[in-house]
Structure formats: C-alpha cells, structure tokens
Motif scaffolding. Structure first.
Motif, PDB file in Angstrom:
ATOM      1  N   UNK A   1     -39.991 -11.170  68.824  1.00 36.77           N
ATOM      2  CA  UNK A   1     -40.027 -10.100  67.576  1.00 36.77           C
ATOM      3  C   UNK A   1     -41.461  -9.637  67.365  1.00 36.77           C
ATOM      4  N   UNK A   2     -41.715  -8.603  67.081  1.00 35.74           N
ATOM      5  CA  UNK A   2     -43.013  -8.007  66.656  1.00 35.74           C
ATOM      6  C   UNK A   2     -42.822  -7.186  65.553  1.00 35.74           C
ATOM      7  N   UNK A   3     -43.588  -7.377  64.592  1.00 38.73           N
ATOM      8  CA  UNK A   3     -43.645  -6.605  63.111  1.00 38.73           C
ATOM      9  C   UNK A   3     -45.004  -5.835  63.431  1.00 38.73           C
ATOM     10  N   UNK A   4     -44.850  -4.646  63.008  1.00 42.64           N
ATOM     11  CA  UNK A   4     -45.752  -3.509  63.415  1.00 42.64           C
ATOM     12  C   UNK A   4     -46.717  -3.549  61.973  1.00 42.64           C
ATOM     13  N   UNK A   5     -48.047  -3.319  62.128  1.00 46.61           N
ATOM     14  CA  UNK A   5     -48.989  -2.968  60.997  1.00 46.61           C
ATOM     15  C   UNK A   5     -50.030  -2.303  61.622  1.00 46.61           C
ATOM     16  N   UNK A   6     -50.294  -1.309  61.103  1.00 44.56           N
ATOM     17  CA  UNK A   6     -51.340  -0.311  61.539  1.00 44.56           C
ATOM     18  C   UNK A   6     -52.326  -0.133  60.027  1.00 44.56           C
ATOM     19  N   UNK A   7     -53.415   0.129  60.063  1.00 47.99           N
ATOM     20  CA  UNK A   7     -54.394   0.104  58.896  1.00 47.99           C
ATOM     21  C   UNK A   7     -55.282   1.263  59.068  1.00 47.99           C
ATOM     22  N   UNK A   8     -55.829   1.731  57.978  1.00 45.01           N
ATOM     23  CA  UNK A   8     -57.123   2.617  58.166  1.00 45.01           C
ATOM     24  C   UNK A   8     -58.240   2.021  57.268  1.00 45.01           C
ATOM     25  N   UNK A   9     -59.283   1.694  57.986  1.00 43.77           N
ATOM     26  CA  UNK A   9     -60.527   0.802  57.261  1.00 43.77           C
ATOM     27  C   UNK A   9     -61.928   1.273  57.878  1.00 43.77           C
ATOM     28  N   UNK A  10     -62.821   1.635  56.975  1.00 47.15           N
ATOM     29  CA  UNK A  10     -64.081   1.925  58.102  1.00 47.15           C
ATOM     30  C   UNK A  10     -64.685   0.665  57.925  1.00 47.15           C
ATOM     31  N   UNK A  11     -65.141   0.140  59.194  1.00 47.13           N
ATOM     32  CA  UNK A  11     -66.171  -0.938  59.310  1.00 47.13           C
ATOM     33  C   UNK A  11     -65.008  -2.034  60.070  1.00 47.13           C
ATOM     34  N   UNK A  12     -65.302  -3.310  60.081  1.00 42.70           N
ATOM     35  CA  UNK A  12     -64.619  -4.407  60.487  1.00 42.70           C
ATOM     36  C   UNK A  12     -63.491  -5.136  59.509  1.00 42.70           C
ATOM     37  N   UNK A  13     -62.305  -4.706  59.636  1.00 44.28           N
ATOM     38  CA  UNK A  13     -61.407  -5.489  58.838  1.00 44.28           C
ATOM     39  C   UNK A  13     -61.070  -6.829  58.841  1.00 44.28           C
ATOM     40  N   UNK A  14     -60.713  -7.315  57.917  1.00 38.85           N
ATOM     41  CA  UNK A  14     -60.091  -8.759  57.574  1.00 38.85           C
ATOM     42  C   UNK A  14     -58.824  -8.577  57.248  1.00 38.85           C
ATOM     43  N   UNK A  15     -57.895  -8.878  58.236  1.00 36.96           N
ATOM     44  CA  UNK A  15     -56.346  -8.516  58.006  1.00 36.96           C
ATOM     45  C   UNK A  15     -55.557  -9.964  57.491  1.00 36.96           C
ATOM     46  N   UNK A  16     -54.582  -9.827  57.041  1.00 36.93           N
ATOM     47  CA  UNK A  16     -53.600 -10.879  56.710  1.00 36.93           C
ATOM     48  C   UNK A  16     -52.164 -10.654  56.835  1.00 36.93           C
ATOM     49  N   UNK A  17     -51.361 -11.664  57.325  1.00 34.95           N
ATOM     50  CA  UNK A  17     -49.917 -11.400  56.846  1.00 34.95           C
ATOM     51  C   UNK A  17     -49.411 -12.507  55.851  1.00 34.95           C
ATOM     52  N   UNK A  18     -48.852 -11.975  54.989  1.00 33.87           N
ATOM     53  CA  UNK A  18     -48.199 -12.753  53.852  1.00 33.87           C
ATOM     54  C   UNK A  18     -46.517 -12.939  54.340  1.00 33.87           C
ATOM     55  N   UNK A  19     -45.969 -13.943  53.547  1.00 37.48           N
ATOM     56  CA  UNK A  19     -44.476 -13.884  53.956  1.00 37.48           C
ATOM     57  C   UNK A  19     -43.962 -14.573  52.688  1.00 37.48           C
ATOM     58  N   UNK A  20     -42.628 -13.906  52.409  1.00 39.49           N
ATOM     59  CA  UNK A  20     -41.913 -14.482  51.281  1.00 39.49           C
ATOM     60  C   UNK A  20     -40.346 -14.672  51.856  1.00 39.49           C
ATOM     61  N   UNK A  21     -40.182 -15.993  52.007  1.00 38.73           N
ATOM     62  CA  UNK A  21     -38.833 -16.635  52.169  1.00 38.73           C
ATOM     63  C   UNK A  21     -37.973 -16.300  50.994  1.00 38.73           C
ATOM     64  N   UNK A  22     -36.639 -16.288  51.189  1.00 36.95           N
ATOM     65  CA  UNK A  22     -35.631 -16.231  50.069  1.00 36.95           C
ATOM     66  C   UNK A  22     -35.899 -17.217  48.888  1.00 36.95           C
ATOM     67  N   UNK A  23     -35.942 -16.532  47.847  1.00 40.91           N
ATOM     68  CA  UNK A  23     -36.242 -17.231  46.659  1.00 40.91           C
ATOM     69  C   UNK A  23     -37.764 -18.142  46.551  1.00 40.91           C
ATOM     70  N   UNK A  24     -38.456 -17.864  47.368  1.00 33.33           N
ATOM     71  CA  UNK A  24     -39.998 -18.554  47.366  1.00 33.33           C
ATOM     72  C   UNK A  24     -40.813 -17.597  46.935  1.00 33.33           C
ATOM     73  N   UNK A  25     -42.281 -17.866  46.726  1.00 32.31           N
ATOM     74  CA  UNK A  25     -43.225 -17.062  46.105  1.00 32.31           C
ATOM     75  C   UNK A  25     -43.771 -16.526  47.478  1.00 32.31           C
ATOM     76  N   UNK A  26     -44.630 -15.636  47.267  1.00 34.02           N
ATOM     77  CA  UNK A  26     -45.459 -15.031  48.436  1.00 34.02           C
ATOM     78  C   UNK A  26     -46.449 -16.121  48.773  1.00 34.02           C
ATOM     79  N   UNK A  27     -46.566 -16.268  50.331  1.00 32.23           N
ATOM     80  CA  UNK A  27     -47.620 -17.042  50.774  1.00 32.23           C
ATOM     81  C   UNK A  27     -48.291 -16.543  51.894  1.00 32.23           C
ATOM     82  N   UNK A  28     -49.455 -17.039  52.121  1.00 34.17           N
ATOM     83  CA  UNK A  28     -50.332 -16.573  53.381  1.00 34.17           C
ATOM     84  C   UNK A  28     -49.699 -17.235  54.686  1.00 34.17           C
ATOM     85  N   UNK A  29     -49.380 -16.482  55.415  1.00 30.79           N
ATOM     86  CA  UNK A  29     -48.827 -16.907  56.761  1.00 30.79           C
ATOM     87  C   UNK A  29     -50.146 -17.135  57.925  1.00 30.79           C
TER      88      UNK A  29
END
Lengths: 111, 113
Positions: free
Chosen positions: A19-47
């Motif tokens: 599986x591959x989930x795509x993410x593209x960004x626009x940012x000037x400089x060195x970005x610090x990127x995150x993936x968050x996940x939300x399972x069913x009936x749970x709160x958003x959390x850092x992956x």
C-alpha cells in the motif's frame, strides 16, 4: 503558500498487498512532515514523522525533496490498517505554529 | 493523565442557537487549537492559542469565538449556529512551538438543523 495535497480520497487494497498513500507538499525550505492516523471511533494520533526516520506498524515514509513528496508505504497491508490517514505540514507563520493538513485518504484493507 | 478531553461528544443545535464546546488538557501544554473535520476537506484550523491570554484566528474563524483564561482550558463558542457549522470538531494541544506533535481530543460531533 504552504500546502499539502493527498490526491486519493479513497484507497482500497487487499490484505497482504503493498500500500502507498500519496502526499505532496509545497513549502519553501526544509519541511518537517507528519502522518496522522484516525482509526474508527478513535482520536487522531501521530503515526510517524519525517525527522525520526522510524517505521511504525510497518509503515515508512521517505521525504523526496525533488518530487516534493512524503508518501506513506507498507509492503504488506493488514486489515487493522483500515483507517483515515492525514499528511500534515507544520509551519510557523508570524510566530505562530500551525499544522496544515491534507484532505485525507480513507484506506480500506479487504480480506 | 487524561490527555485532551472534550465535551460534549455529540450535540444537536437549531439554527441560531449558541453553545460552547469545552476542551481541556492536563499536560501543561502552551499551544492549543481547534479544528473542524469535514469530508473531503481534511482538518481546517479554526482558532489557536499560544498561551493563556493569547488567541488568534486560523483558516476558518468566522462564526466562532475562543478565549484562553487558563493554560488548561480552551473553549470554542458558536455564537449563532448555522447548518454550515455541522461538522466534527477536534481540539488539540502541544507543549511548545518547537514540539510539533499535537495531541488530539476525541472530538465533538455537532449537527445544526
């Protein structure tokens, strides 16, 4: 302006498939990127985050500055991976921290 | 630690009614924020606060007010509810500007009829 794009609203794969989930960004400089996940009936959390370069629950993400991408990958999908996934880019604008989210991808793993 | 808590979990309002969504955290985080989550639009920042007494607008602030009288609490007020405010609302907090991981509350599902 800083922006995060997740081109797929829905993604469906079979258990055991890559599986591959795509993410593209626009940012000037060195970005610090995150993936968050939300399972069913749970709160958003850092992956995972780019800077830690770790694998969480079998997922990895590599920052590709040339393609301005931070795709999330897992070689063998499991049913418990079904969730909503958000790519996020933290920015500081006028001294204030803001987290810019992509539109999200709903991943469904079929048995 | 309870982390980030939100009340209520569910709420139904009629158009024109006002209400306050509560958010509290017990992690001594300086930064707190409110997001709304809508299908196909991701999470959009409504308001945020970098410390007690300091608040500022996010992307979609219209129709909402916030205040931050203590480090722990960051309530979100809907002044006159509209159907366009039907959404799931998330509160989040983090320790400082340098600590980018945000901790999210469980969310409040609001329906405005």
């Amino acid at each position: 302006a800083q922006r995060v794009t997740q081109p797929e609203k829905l993604l469906s794969v079979f258990k055991g498939a890559p599986v591959e989930l795509k993410c593209n960004y626009s940012y000037s400089g060195s970005p610090e990127l995150f993936w968050y996940v939300q399972y069913s009936r749970q709160r958003l959390q850092l992956l995972l985050r780019h800077i830690s370069r770790e694998s969480i629950k079998g997922f990895t993400a590599d920052l590709n500055k040339g393609e301005t991408s931070f795709h999330l990958k897992k070689p063998f999908a499991q049913e418990e991976d079904s969730a909503m996934y958000y790519c996020a880019l933290p920015t500081i604008i006028q001294g204030a921290q803001k987290l810019v989210f992509g539109q999200g991808t709903r991943l469904t793993i079929n048995p | 630690n309870a982390g980030v808590t939100q009340t209520p979990k569910f709420q139904v309002l009629k158009t024109g009614q006002s209400m306050t969504l509560q958010c509290a955290q017990d992690m001594n985080h300086e930064y707190m924020s409110w997001y709304r989550q809508d299908p196909g639009m991701g999470l959009r920042l409504i308001h945020y606060s970098v410390g007690a007494g300091i608040t500022d607008q996010g992307e979609v602030p219209n129709g909402y007010n916030v205040s931050r009288s203590t480090t722990e609490d960051f309530p979100l007020r809907l002044l006159s509810a509209a159907p366009s405010q039907t959404s799931v609302y998330f509160c989040a907090s983090s320790y400082s500007l340098a600590e980018y991981e945000q901790y999210f509350g469980p969310g409040t599902r609001l329906t405005v009829t």
